[in-house]
Design an enzyme around this catalytic site. Structure first.
Site, PDB file in Angstrom:
ATOM      1  N   ASP A  45     -14.717  12.241   0.564  1.00  0.00           N
ATOM      2  CA  ASP A  45     -13.419  11.596   0.353  1.00  0.00           C
ATOM      3  C   ASP A  45     -12.331  12.552   0.847  1.00  0.00           C
ATOM      4  O   ASP A  45     -12.013  13.546   0.199  1.00  0.00           O
ATOM      5  CB  ASP A  45     -13.227  11.284  -1.129  1.00  0.00           C
ATOM      6  N   CYS A  83      10.237   0.550  -0.337  1.00  0.00           N
ATOM      7  CA  CYS A  83       8.909   0.363   0.253  1.00  0.00           C
ATOM      8  C   CYS A  83       8.371  -1.034  -0.040  1.00  0.00           C
ATOM      9  O   CYS A  83       7.766  -1.672   0.831  1.00  0.00           O
ATOM     10  CB  CYS A  83       7.951   1.426  -0.264  1.00  0.00           C
TER      11      CYS A  83
END
Length: 382
Positions: A172, A353
């Site tokens: 990851d 956003c």
């Protein structure tokens, strides 16, 4: 009409007139009665914004020069009307773009800046704003009704797309607080290595993953040199930068087994531009860049094959508004550790956003890659 409007028009204020006409094209009024109209607290705002553009828009909000009850709708309307293309860019912004083509703003040393200035803001903030797995990326809301459900659905979708099986080794890249690593280890029986450049994330990640087959490291992706069956990277590619895109994909391919799969989740932009919003750059994600389809395609082409490209930008709008709701609810507790200026900055960031994703100004992609192509292809129901 308010006294502010009357005085400004009577004096023939050029800056006021320009700003008013700009907002009018997006159906936004100055000192109007609708929740997405803006209320002016300082008349000097007109000159400030017309001269300095989006940076001044954000900074003047942080300074309390204007208010808006529904900032998310304000930004949705403004970006849908493409007002961002009309806002002036100061000479400093233009100079920054030119320099950015010559200097690697995401070098090893500079890459630590975003970890220090944003992801190290405080675990108290992110614990209260995010879901229990502390997923600081877009959730999947197809069948979800809560933030926790959306993030669990996102993690399950990622693991299913990667076709994780017990005993596999998963890497990851940009593991955050270890939520996805823990979920994959717990539910799919895989061995996970997670890397992040945030010291605060490492602390929580190690705590979260204690007792699981998970290792959380404070490490730059450029130092990776091992082999994994699967690789995932969620919400980290935005910090890589165009100068490093090719290096990034080369390193991914070098660390991925020949029959492996790599899933990249990243915010995306509609056009291949070097420009980045100066307010976001200064206050939220230093040195960040949003990739385009062309940038991703050209830089990954020598190393990887695209198996699946999933566009899910509208899900980020819902995610951001859920974060905003939780941030507002947590503020009475958080305000003892943060300033009012920070509060207004974070509210502006989350709503701006959200409006950008709602207007489809920003995108969110999950892209699945292989090294040599999967025979027969991969088929998903998501």
């Amino acid at each position: 009409m308010s006294s502010c409007d009357t005085n400004s028009e009577s004096t023939g204020d050029t800056y006021y007139r320009i700003f008013k006409e700009l907002l009018s094209s997006a159906n936004i009024q100055i000192n109007g009665n609708r929740p997405f109209d803006i209320r002016i607290k300082n008349p000097n705002i007109y000159k400030r914004i017309v001269q300095q553009g989006s940076l001044a828009l954000g900074e003047s909000y942080m300074d309390g020069w204007w208010e808006c009850d529904q900032l998310d709708v304000f930004f949705h309307l403004a970006l849908a009307a493409k007002l961002n293309q009309e806002m002036p860019k100061s000479y400093k912004d233009i100079l920054y773009i030119i320099i950015g083509r010559l200097i690697n703003f995401q070098s090893r040393s500079r890459s630590l800046i975003v970890g220090k200035e944003h992801y190290n803001l405080g675990n108290d903030l992110f614990r209260m704003m995010l879901d229990p797995y502390m997923q600081y990326s877009c959730g999947y809301w197809k069948d979800a009704k809560t933030l926790e459900e959306a993030q669990l659905a996102k993690m399950k979708m990622i693991c299913d797309k990667l076709q994780l099986k017990p005993g596999m080794k998963l890497l990851d890249i940009g593991c955050g607080w270890g939520g996805l690593a823990a979920y994959a280890a717990e539910n799919y029986g895989v061995s996970v290595t997670g890397i992040t450049i945030s010291t605060e994330q490492v602390l929580i990640g190690k705590e979260r993953c204690a007792g699981l087959d998970v290792i959380i490291l404070n490490q730059d992706y450029r130092d990776l040199n091992s082999k994994y069956d699967r690789i995932v990277s969620v919400g980290m590619f935005e910090h890589v930068g165009p100068t490093n895109y090719s290096t990034y994909f080369k390193i991914v391919s070098r660390n991925l087994n020949p029959d492996g799969l790599f899933l990249l989740q990243t915010i995306g932009c509609n056009r291949s531009e070097d420009y980045v919003d100066p307010w976001i750059e200064k206050y939220i994600f230093p040195n960040g860049r949003i990739p385009s389809i062309r940038y991703i395609g050209e830089s990954s082409e020598p190393y990887l094959i695209v198996e699946n490209w999933h566009s899910m930008g509208p899900h980020y709008d819902t995610t951001l508004m859920a974060w905003h709701e939780r941030f507002i609810a947590a503020w009475p507790t958080l305000q003892h550790n943060y300033s009012e200026h920070f509060y207004r900055m974070f509210v502006f960031y989350l709503n701006a956003c959200a409006g950008a994703f709602r207007a489809r100004h920003l995108q969110l992609w999950q892209i699945l890659f292989s090294i040599k192509g999967v025979e027969g292809g991969l088929h998903y129901l998501y």
